[in-house]
Design an enzyme around this catalytic site. Structure first.
Site, PDB file in Angstrom:
ATOM      1  N   TYR A 117      23.753   7.727 -52.594  1.00  0.00           N
ATOM      2  CA  TYR A 117      23.140   8.419 -51.441  1.00  0.00           C
ATOM      3  C   TYR A 117      24.201   9.145 -50.628  1.00  0.00           C
ATOM      4  CZ  TYR A 117      21.523   8.950 -46.601  1.00  0.00           C
ATOM      5  OH  TYR A 117      21.253   9.454 -45.354  1.00  0.00           O
ATOM      6  N   ARG A 128      26.400  -2.146 -38.429  1.00  0.00           N
ATOM      7  CA  ARG A 128      25.854  -0.798 -38.292  1.00  0.00           C
ATOM      8  C   ARG A 128      25.795  -0.447 -36.803  1.00  0.00           C
ATOM      9  NH1 ARG A 128      27.060  -1.132 -42.790  1.00  0.00           N
ATOM     10  NH2 ARG A 128      25.888  -0.691 -44.703  1.00  0.00           N
ATOM     11  N   LYS A 185      24.875  13.207 -49.986  1.00  0.00           N
ATOM     12  CA  LYS A 185      24.892  13.836 -48.658  1.00  0.00           C
ATOM     13  C   LYS A 185      26.246  14.520 -48.423  1.00  0.00           C
ATOM     14  CE  LYS A 185      22.164  13.763 -45.780  1.00  0.00           C
ATOM     15  NZ  LYS A 185      20.984  14.631 -45.480  1.00  0.00           N
ATOM     16  N   LYS A 210      13.543   0.234 -44.894  1.00  0.00           N
ATOM     17  CA  LYS A 210      14.776   0.154 -44.110  1.00  0.00           C
ATOM     18  C   LYS A 210      14.746  -1.135 -43.285  1.00  0.00           C
ATOM     19  CE  LYS A 210      16.052   4.314 -45.465  1.00  0.00           C
ATOM     20  NZ  LYS A 210      15.628   5.551 -44.857  1.00  0.00           N
ATOM     21  N   THR A 232      24.716  12.325 -42.337  1.00  0.00           N
ATOM     22  CA  THR A 232      24.836  10.912 -41.987  1.00  0.00           C
ATOM     23  C   THR A 232      26.293  10.511 -41.834  1.00  0.00           C
ATOM     24  OG1 THR A 232      24.592   8.706 -42.960  1.00  0.00           O
ATOM     25  CG2 THR A 232      24.620  10.512 -44.493  1.00  0.00           C
ATOM     26  N   ASP A 233      26.541   9.447 -41.059  1.00  0.00           N
ATOM     27  CA  ASP A 233      27.908   8.922 -40.944  1.00  0.00           C
ATOM     28  C   ASP A 233      28.378   8.271 -42.249  1.00  0.00           C
ATOM     29  OD1 ASP A 233      26.312   6.640 -40.857  1.00  0.00           O
ATOM     30  OD2 ASP A 233      27.256   5.779 -39.069  1.00  0.00           O
ATOM     31  N   GLU A 234      27.424   8.020 -43.189  1.00  0.00           N
ATOM     32  CA  GLU A 234      27.800   7.310 -44.419  1.00  0.00           C
ATOM     33  C   GLU A 234      28.723   8.144 -45.310  1.00  0.00           C
ATOM     34  OE1 GLU A 234      24.617   5.015 -46.187  1.00  0.00           O
ATOM     35  OE2 GLU A 234      23.559   4.920 -44.280  1.00  0.00           O
TER      36      GLU A 234
HETATM   37  P1  NAD Z   1      12.912   9.799 -44.597  1.00  0.00           P
HETATM   38  O1  NAD Z   1      13.152   9.279 -45.974  1.00  0.00           O
HETATM   39  O2  NAD Z   1      12.089   9.001 -43.650  1.00  0.00           O
HETATM   40  O3  NAD Z   1      12.207  11.238 -44.692  1.00  0.00           O
HETATM   41  C1  NAD Z   1      12.612  12.214 -45.610  1.00  0.00           C
HETATM   42  C2  NAD Z   1      11.509  13.261 -45.685  1.00  0.00           C
HETATM   43  O4  NAD Z   1      11.931  14.258 -46.633  1.00  0.00           O
HETATM   44  C3  NAD Z   1      10.159  12.726 -46.175  1.00  0.00           C
HETATM   45  O5  NAD Z   1       9.122  13.209 -45.361  1.00  0.00           O
HETATM   46  C4  NAD Z   1      10.045  13.269 -47.580  1.00  0.00           C
HETATM   47  O6  NAD Z   1       8.693  13.507 -47.992  1.00  0.00           O
HETATM   48  C5  NAD Z   1      10.833  14.570 -47.487  1.00  0.00           C
HETATM   49  N1  NAD Z   1      11.355  14.995 -48.797  1.00  0.00           N
HETATM   50  C6  NAD Z   1      12.015  14.228 -49.702  1.00  0.00           C
HETATM   51  N2  NAD Z   1      12.316  14.966 -50.787  1.00  0.00           N
HETATM   52  C7  NAD Z   1      11.847  16.227 -50.548  1.00  0.00           C
HETATM   53  C8  NAD Z   1      11.869  17.443 -51.299  1.00  0.00           C
HETATM   54  N3  NAD Z   1      12.413  17.487 -52.524  1.00  0.00           N
HETATM   55  N4  NAD Z   1      11.336  18.548 -50.740  1.00  0.00           N
HETATM   56  C9  NAD Z   1      10.765  18.512 -49.498  1.00  0.00           C
HETATM   57  N5  NAD Z   1      10.710  17.367 -48.755  1.00  0.00           N
HETATM   58  C10 NAD Z   1      11.242  16.254 -49.280  1.00  0.00           C
HETATM   59  O7  NAD Z   1      14.349  10.107 -44.010  1.00  0.00           O
HETATM   60  P2  NAD Z   1      14.899  10.000 -42.523  1.00  0.00           P
HETATM   61  O8  NAD Z   1      15.400   8.636 -42.307  1.00  0.00           O
HETATM   62  O9  NAD Z   1      13.922  10.585 -41.596  1.00  0.00           O
HETATM   63  O10 NAD Z   1      16.176  10.947 -42.641  1.00  0.00           O
HETATM   64  C11 NAD Z   1      16.073  12.355 -42.385  1.00  0.00           C
HETATM   65  C12 NAD Z   1      17.433  12.984 -42.547  1.00  0.00           C
HETATM   66  O11 NAD Z   1      18.352  12.388 -41.628  1.00  0.00           O
HETATM   67  C13 NAD Z   1      18.045  12.809 -43.937  1.00  0.00           C
HETATM   68  O12 NAD Z   1      18.700  14.001 -44.278  1.00  0.00           O
HETATM   69  C14 NAD Z   1      19.039  11.671 -43.747  1.00  0.00           C
HETATM   70  O13 NAD Z   1      20.110  11.773 -44.666  1.00  0.00           O
HETATM   71  C15 NAD Z   1      19.490  11.898 -42.323  1.00  0.00           C
HETATM   72  N6  NAD Z   1      19.929  10.691 -41.597  1.00  0.00           N
HETATM   73  C16 NAD Z   1      19.138   9.568 -41.554  1.00  0.00           C
HETATM   74  C17 NAD Z   1      19.569   8.463 -40.821  1.00  0.00           C
HETATM   75  C18 NAD Z   1      18.714   7.213 -40.702  1.00  0.00           C
HETATM   76  O14 NAD Z   1      19.170   6.213 -40.135  1.00  0.00           O
HETATM   77  N7  NAD Z   1      17.483   7.203 -41.179  1.00  0.00           N
HETATM   78  C19 NAD Z   1      20.803   8.489 -40.164  1.00  0.00           C
HETATM   79  C20 NAD Z   1      21.583   9.656 -40.229  1.00  0.00           C
HETATM   80  C21 NAD Z   1      21.132  10.750 -40.945  1.00  0.00           C
HETATM   81  P1  TYD Z   2      19.362   0.126 -44.265  1.00  0.00           P
HETATM   82  O1  TYD Z   2      18.294   0.069 -43.214  1.00  0.00           O
HETATM   83  O2  TYD Z   2      18.968   0.242 -45.688  1.00  0.00           O
HETATM   84  O3  TYD Z   2      20.357   1.314 -43.832  1.00  0.00           O
HETATM   85  P2  TYD Z   2      21.821   1.718 -44.445  1.00  0.00           P
HETATM   86  O4  TYD Z   2      22.051   0.978 -45.698  1.00  0.00           O
HETATM   87  O5  TYD Z   2      21.669   3.180 -44.679  1.00  0.00           O
HETATM   88  O6  TYD Z   2      22.799   1.370 -43.365  1.00  0.00           O
HETATM   89  O7  TYD Z   2      20.252  -1.198 -44.120  1.00  0.00           O
HETATM   90  C1  TYD Z   2      20.900  -1.510 -42.908  1.00  0.00           C
HETATM   91  C2  TYD Z   2      21.767  -2.739 -43.168  1.00  0.00           C
HETATM   92  O8  TYD Z   2      20.914  -3.866 -43.459  1.00  0.00           O
HETATM   93  C3  TYD Z   2      22.677  -2.591 -44.380  1.00  0.00           C
HETATM   94  O9  TYD Z   2      23.917  -3.241 -44.105  1.00  0.00           O
HETATM   95  C4  TYD Z   2      21.938  -3.322 -45.490  1.00  0.00           C
HETATM   96  C5  TYD Z   2      21.203  -4.416 -44.736  1.00  0.00           C
HETATM   97  N1  TYD Z   2      19.900  -4.830 -45.324  1.00  0.00           N
HETATM   98  C6  TYD Z   2      19.630  -6.196 -45.528  1.00  0.00           C
HETATM   99  O10 TYD Z   2      20.447  -7.074 -45.228  1.00  0.00           O
HETATM  100  N2  TYD Z   2      18.403  -6.534 -46.058  1.00  0.00           N
HETATM  101  C7  TYD Z   2      17.468  -5.600 -46.398  1.00  0.00           C
HETATM  102  O11 TYD Z   2      16.381  -5.983 -46.921  1.00  0.00           O
HETATM  103  C8  TYD Z   2      17.761  -4.219 -46.178  1.00  0.00           C
HETATM  104  C9  TYD Z   2      16.761  -3.138 -46.517  1.00  0.00           C
HETATM  105  C10 TYD Z   2      18.987  -3.879 -45.623  1.00  0.00           C
END
Ligand code: NAD
Ligand code: TYD
Length: 350
Positions: free
Chosen positions: A156, A220, A160, A195, A131-133
């Protein structure tokens, strides 16, 4: 037949990646390993789960013995690693599960890959999705590049960042053929409604308050999930071993502007009076250590691999709202039980 392991394939991004790989590479066997935590949902893959080149395995990446046996059984050619605990707010209330899954789980996978591929690394690839975080928070200007120093601020992002460092260490020390990408915020179908975007759509549908943290001024950079999946496909197949690629939408929004746009789109699609949903916007206590701004410079993947996002944000947002409104059963199913308890605990304190 080559076998590729995709971890976390029942989650939001993972399900889009699994579908893409299963459909586009019918000559490969795709094994989806997922623990099915609250965030994993096999409903996300019901359209492809009978295809002959797809296998689901339920298991925990943090279970060393299980991971070792899985590698012995399948002899993977490659790994695309997405499994993680992924929600910042949960990492504030329960950091331990992030350390276990994101750090120890990643270690188990790279170690098993190294043991199995020892002396035969040619053609193998271990692709770690990050992630970019990990780069921390930007001020009002500047962009994250691949050489920005790591400065994670939440449990988090720190977990990562640790996993990224481990993966790079295995490249430097053991020549494990690794790839890493760091992507900005994703949105689109199948995202768990903790989210921001699916949470807002769910609440808007039910005329519930939209909780905006702080003043809603955090920024974001949003990318449609299928554009992330296309970048992952490209990096897995064409990326240079040992390299990192930043992926982003070049699409920065303050939370409040994004939420207002979402309200208007929901009003439009539900035939409500324009502006009515905006009345549900409620400012609540800020997230602890809330990163101000993320923004990605994706010049490297664009120039070196020819990737670019396919969707304009307005189009992606409309498609996303439409998907959640048309799949309200999916949203209701994942929003019941344990999630309701989490929601009440998370939002009651403010
Ligand atoms: P998500 O939370 O929707 O899905 C995570 C999946 O991992 C789930 O299906 C969960 O059951 C599985 N999981 C969790 N713990 C596990 C374990 N111990 N063993 C096996 N499986 C397990 O997450 P996402 O948003 O789809 O993110 C996927 C990846 O992409 C992550 O690595 C996250 O850091 C990265 N990522 C997410 C975003 C975003 O905006 N969502 C952005 C950049 C990178
Ligand atoms: P989120 O979807 O949790 O992603 P991330 O924190 O990984 O960027 O949140 C996106 C943005 O929205 C973040 O700045 C936090 C904000 N946010 C709210 O304002 N209210 C909410 O209920 C949630 C879940 C997030």
């Amino acid at each position: 037949m080559k076998t590729i392991l995709i971890t976390g394939g029942a989650g939001f991004i993972g399900s889009h990646v699994v579908r893409r790989f299963v459909k586009n590479y019918s000559e490969c066997h795709i094994v989806n390993l997922d623990l099915l935590t609250y965030a994993g949902n096999l409903e996300n893959l019901k359209d492809i789960d009978k295809l002959p080149n797809y296998t689901f395995v339920k298991g925990d990446i943090a279970d060393t013995e299980f991971v070792g046996k899985l590698f012995d059984t399948y002899h993977f050619e490659g790994v695309v690693h997405l499994a993680a605990e992924s929600h910042v707010d949960r990492s504030i209330t329960d950091p331990a599960s992030f350390i276990r899954t994101n750090i120890f789980g990643t270690f188990n996978l790279i170690h098993a890959a190294k043991e199995q591929w020892k002396g035969a690394m040619e053609g193998k690839r271990f692709y770690h999705i990050s992630t970019d975080e990990v780069y921390g928070s930007l001020g009002e200007t500047g962009l994250f590049t691949e050489i920005t120093s790591y400065d994670p601020k939440s449990p988090y992002s720190a977990s990562k960042a640790s996993s990224d460092h481990l993966v790079r260490a295995y490249y430097n020390t053991f020549h494990l053929p690794v790839l890493i990408s760091n992507c900005s915020n994703n949105y689109g179908p199948n995202q768990f409604p903790e989210k921001l975007i699916p949470l807002c759509i769910h609440n808007l549908q039910h005329l519930k308050p939209i909780p905006v943290y702080g003043k809603g001024e955090n920024i974001r950079d949003w990318l449609y999930v299928e554009d992330h999946a296309s970048a992952i496909d490209l990096i897995y197949h064409k990326g240079v071993i040992g390299e990192t690629y930043n992926i982003g939408g070049n699409n920065e929004w303050t939370n409040i502007a994004l939420i207002r746009a979402l309200c208007d789109e929901v009003d439009r699609q539900l035939g409500r009076a324009q502006g009515s949903s905006q009345q549900l916007i409620t400012f609540v206590k800020d997230r602890a250590g809330h990163d101000l701004r993320y923004a990605i410079d994706s010049t490297k993947i664009q120039n070196e691999l020819g990737w670019k996002p396919s969707l304009q944000f307005e189009e992606g947002l409309a498609k996303t709202v439409e998907w959640y409104l048309q799949n309200s059963d999916w949203l209701e199913n994942v929003s019941s039980g344990a999630y309701e308890k989490y929601y009440d605990q998370q939002y009651i304190q403010r």
